[in-house]
Scaffold this motif. Structure first.
Motif, PDB file in Angstrom:
ATOM      1  N   ARG A  59      17.238  -6.582  16.149  1.00  0.00           N
ATOM      2  CA  ARG A  59      16.902  -7.864  15.531  1.00  0.00           C
ATOM      3  C   ARG A  59      15.601  -7.770  14.736  1.00  0.00           C
ATOM      4  N   ARG A  60      14.619  -7.046  15.283  1.00  0.00           N
ATOM      5  CA  ARG A  60      13.307  -6.948  14.633  1.00  0.00           C
ATOM      6  C   ARG A  60      13.267  -5.852  13.568  1.00  0.00           C
ATOM      7  N   ARG A  61      14.222  -4.938  13.616  1.00  0.00           N
ATOM      8  CA  ARG A  61      14.251  -3.791  12.707  1.00  0.00           C
ATOM      9  C   ARG A  61      12.935  -3.008  12.782  1.00  0.00           C
ATOM     10  N   ASP A  62      12.507  -2.702  13.998  1.00  0.00           N
ATOM     11  CA  ASP A  62      11.233  -2.014  14.158  1.00  0.00           C
ATOM     12  C   ASP A  62      11.368  -0.721  14.968  1.00  0.00           C
ATOM     13  N   TRP A  63      12.538  -0.106  14.951  1.00  0.00           N
ATOM     14  CA  TRP A  63      12.716   1.115  15.742  1.00  0.00           C
ATOM     15  C   TRP A  63      12.245   2.362  14.974  1.00  0.00           C
ATOM     16  N   TRP A  64      11.824   2.219  13.718  1.00  0.00           N
ATOM     17  CA  TRP A  64      11.262   3.336  12.974  1.00  0.00           C
ATOM     18  C   TRP A  64       9.970   2.877  12.304  1.00  0.00           C
ATOM     19  N   SER A  65       9.163   3.841  11.922  1.00  0.00           N
ATOM     20  CA  SER A  65       7.907   3.542  11.234  1.00  0.00           C
ATOM     21  C   SER A  65       7.815   4.398   9.980  1.00  0.00           C
ATOM     22  N   GLY A  66       6.942   3.972   9.080  1.00  0.00           N
ATOM     23  CA  GLY A  66       6.783   4.719   7.838  1.00  0.00           C
ATOM     24  C   GLY A  66       6.979   3.815   6.637  1.00  0.00           C
ATOM     25  N   PRO A  67       6.779   4.352   5.442  1.00  0.00           N
ATOM     26  CA  PRO A  67       6.890   3.533   4.237  1.00  0.00           C
ATOM     27  C   PRO A  67       8.336   3.260   3.856  1.00  0.00           C
ATOM     28  N   ARG A  68       8.551   2.142   3.194  1.00  0.00           N
ATOM     29  CA  ARG A  68       9.825   1.879   2.546  1.00  0.00           C
ATOM     30  C   ARG A  68       9.943   2.781   1.321  1.00  0.00           C
ATOM     31  N   THR A  80       0.838  -1.187   0.000  1.00  0.00           N
ATOM     32  CA  THR A  80       0.000   0.000   0.000  1.00  0.00           C
ATOM     33  C   THR A  80       0.880   1.247   0.000  1.00  0.00           C
ATOM     34  N   PRO A  81       0.310   2.411  -0.301  1.00  0.00           N
ATOM     35  CA  PRO A  81       1.093   3.649  -0.234  1.00  0.00           C
ATOM     36  C   PRO A  81       1.650   3.926   1.161  1.00  0.00           C
ATOM     37  N   GLU A  82       0.998   3.397   2.191  1.00  0.00           N
ATOM     38  CA  GLU A  82       1.523   3.568   3.553  1.00  0.00           C
ATOM     39  C   GLU A  82       2.723   2.658   3.809  1.00  0.00           C
ATOM     40  N   GLU A  83       2.882   1.633   2.969  1.00  0.00           N
ATOM     41  CA  GLU A  83       3.993   0.683   3.141  1.00  0.00           C
ATOM     42  C   GLU A  83       5.154   0.954   2.186  1.00  0.00           C
ATOM     43  N   LEU A  84       4.881   1.580   1.044  1.00  0.00           N
ATOM     44  CA  LEU A  84       5.918   1.774   0.025  1.00  0.00           C
ATOM     45  C   LEU A  84       5.642   3.036  -0.765  1.00  0.00           C
ATOM     46  N   ARG A  85       6.677   3.868  -0.889  1.00  0.00           N
ATOM     47  CA  ARG A  85       6.622   5.040  -1.766  1.00  0.00           C
ATOM     48  C   ARG A  85       7.741   4.918  -2.791  1.00  0.00           C
ATOM     49  N   VAL A  86       7.492   5.463  -3.980  1.00  0.00           N
ATOM     50  CA  VAL A  86       8.380   5.248  -5.121  1.00  0.00           C
ATOM     51  C   VAL A  86       8.908   6.580  -5.643  1.00  0.00           C
ATOM     52  N   VAL A  87      10.213   6.599  -5.920  1.00  0.00           N
ATOM     53  CA  VAL A  87      10.842   7.716  -6.629  1.00  0.00           C
ATOM     54  C   VAL A  87      11.349   7.178  -7.965  1.00  0.00           C
ATOM     55  N   VAL A  88      10.951   7.815  -9.052  1.00  0.00           N
ATOM     56  CA  VAL A  88      11.372   7.402 -10.391  1.00  0.00           C
ATOM     57  C   VAL A  88      12.258   8.496 -10.982  1.00  0.00           C
ATOM     58  N   VAL A  89      13.447   8.104 -11.434  1.00  0.00           N
ATOM     59  CA  VAL A  89      14.333   9.011 -12.170  1.00  0.00           C
ATOM     60  C   VAL A  89      14.345   8.506 -13.605  1.00  0.00           C
TER      61      VAL A  89
END
Length: 284
Positions: free
Chosen positions: A159-168, A99-108
Motif C-alpha cells: 500500500r505504501r510502496r516503500d519496500w525499495w529505496s533509491g531514486p526514481r 534532488t539527484p537522490e530522488e530522481l535520475r534521468v536517462v535521455v535518448v
C-alpha cells in the motif's frame, strides 16, 4: 432586426460598468512566470511538474507523472511545433523539484538537441545512438526489475510502496520515429515494466512526429504505453490523422501550443501554452 443592430442598441442603453476583458492564452510564457503563479495559487500543496499555462483559467498546467498520476507521457508533434521546448521545460521542472537522490534521468536523443538540458548530477545516461540506448536501458531494466515486490513484501508495504529505496528513473526518448530505420526498439527492454511503473519508480516520456502517429501506436512499446493509459501532449499536427489517443485530435497550432489529453479528460483535455526556460515575459 439584424444581430449587429441589437448589439448596438443594447450597448447604447447600458450605463453600467463594461464587461471585463477576456484574457487570452499568451503566445509566450516563461518557466519563472509559471512557477510564481503556481506558488501564489498553492504555496504549500505538493504540485506536479508545472510546464505551462492552461487556456481555460490561465492557471499553471501541471503534469502529474510522479505523485500518483499517469507515470508516462507521449509528446506528438509536427516539425517546429515546440517539441524541444516542451521536453526541455519538463526536464527543467523535474530536476528542479527532485534532488539527484530522488530522481535520475536517462535521455535518448539521436539528434543531440537535449545534451545540455539535464544537470550533470541528475544525468544517469545520455544516448545518441540505438546501440548506446539499448545497453543503457537494458541495464536500467535490470535494476528496476529487482524492485518488483517479492513474497516477503507485506500488504502494508504494498500500500505504501516503500519496500525499495533509491531514486526514481525518468527516461526521455526524443524522435522515436527514427527507430523506423532500426532493427529493434531500445525501449523494448522496459516493455514489461511499463504497466507496473508506479511500483518500481519508472517514468517514460516519448516524443515522436505527428504524421502517422495513430498507426505507430500499434508498435509494441507505443501500444503498451497506450494500453496503460499514458497521457499525451498533442502539439501542432495534421487534423487528418483523426483520433490519436484518448479521443484527442491534432490541430494546426502556434509553436508551443498543445492539448494535454489523459484517460480521465478524454478529448476534452486542457489546451495549454508550454513555458520556455528563458527570462520572464510577464504572465498576468
Amino acid at each position: 432586426m439584424p444581430p449587429a443592430e441589437v448589439v448596438r442598441r443594447a450597448a447604447a442603453a447600458w450605463d453600467g460598468p463594461p464587461a471585463p476583458p477576456v484574457e487570452l492564452l499568451p503566445e509566450h510564457v516563461s518557466v519563472a512566470d509559471v512557477e510564481r503563479a503556481r506558488r501564489r495559487r498553492c504555496p504549500t500543496a505538493p504540485a506536479g511538474l508545472a510546464v505551462g499555462v492552461r487556456e481555460r483559467d490561465l492557471a499553471p498546467a501541471e503534469l502529474d507523472l510522479v505523485d500518483g498520476g499517469d507515470p508516462h507521457l507521449l509528446v506528438l508533434r509536427d516539425a517546429r511545433s515546440g517539441r524541444t521546448t516542451a521536453l526541455r521545460t519538463l526536464l527543467s521542472a523535474a530536476t528542479d523539484r527532485f534532488t539527484p537522490e530522488e530522481l535520475r534521468v536517462v535521455v535518448v536523443d539521436y539528434r543531440r538537441n537535449l545534451l545540455d538540458a539535464v544537470p550533470r548530477e541528475h544525468l544517469s545516461g545520455c544516448c545518441a545512438s540505438a546501440p548506446a540506448a539499448a545497453g543503457t536501458l537494458a541495464a536500467l531494466a535490470e535494476k528496476l526489475t529487482a524492485r518488483l515486490p517479492g513474497p516477503e513484501v507485506t500488504v502494508e508495504q504494498l500500500r505504501r510502496r516503500d519496500w525499495w529505496s533509491g531514486p526514481r528513473a525518468l527516461v526521455v526518448f526524443d524522435d522515436h520515429e527514427l527507430l523506423a530505420m532500426s532493427a529493434t526498439d531500445p525501449l523494448s527492454a522496459l516493455l514489461d515494466l511499463l504497466p507496473v511503473a508506479g511500483d518500481v519508480g519508472l517514468h517514460v516520456v516519448v516524443a515522436r512526429g505527428a504524421g502517422g502517429s495513430a498507426a505507430a501506436l500499434v508498435q509494441p512499446v507505443l501500444r503498451r504505453l497506450r494500453d496503460v493509459g499514458s497521457s499525451a501532449l498533442l502539439l501542432s499536427g495534421p487534423p487528418d490523422e483523426g483520433a490519436v489517443l484518448h479521443g484527442g485530435r491534432f490541430r494546426a497550432r502556434p509553436p508551443g501550443r498543445g492539448q494535454l489529453v489523459t484517460r480521465r479528460s478524454g478529448r476534452d483535455g486542457d489546451v495549454l501554452q508550454v513555458a520556455v526556460t528563458e527570462e520572464p515575459v510577464g504572465l498576468p
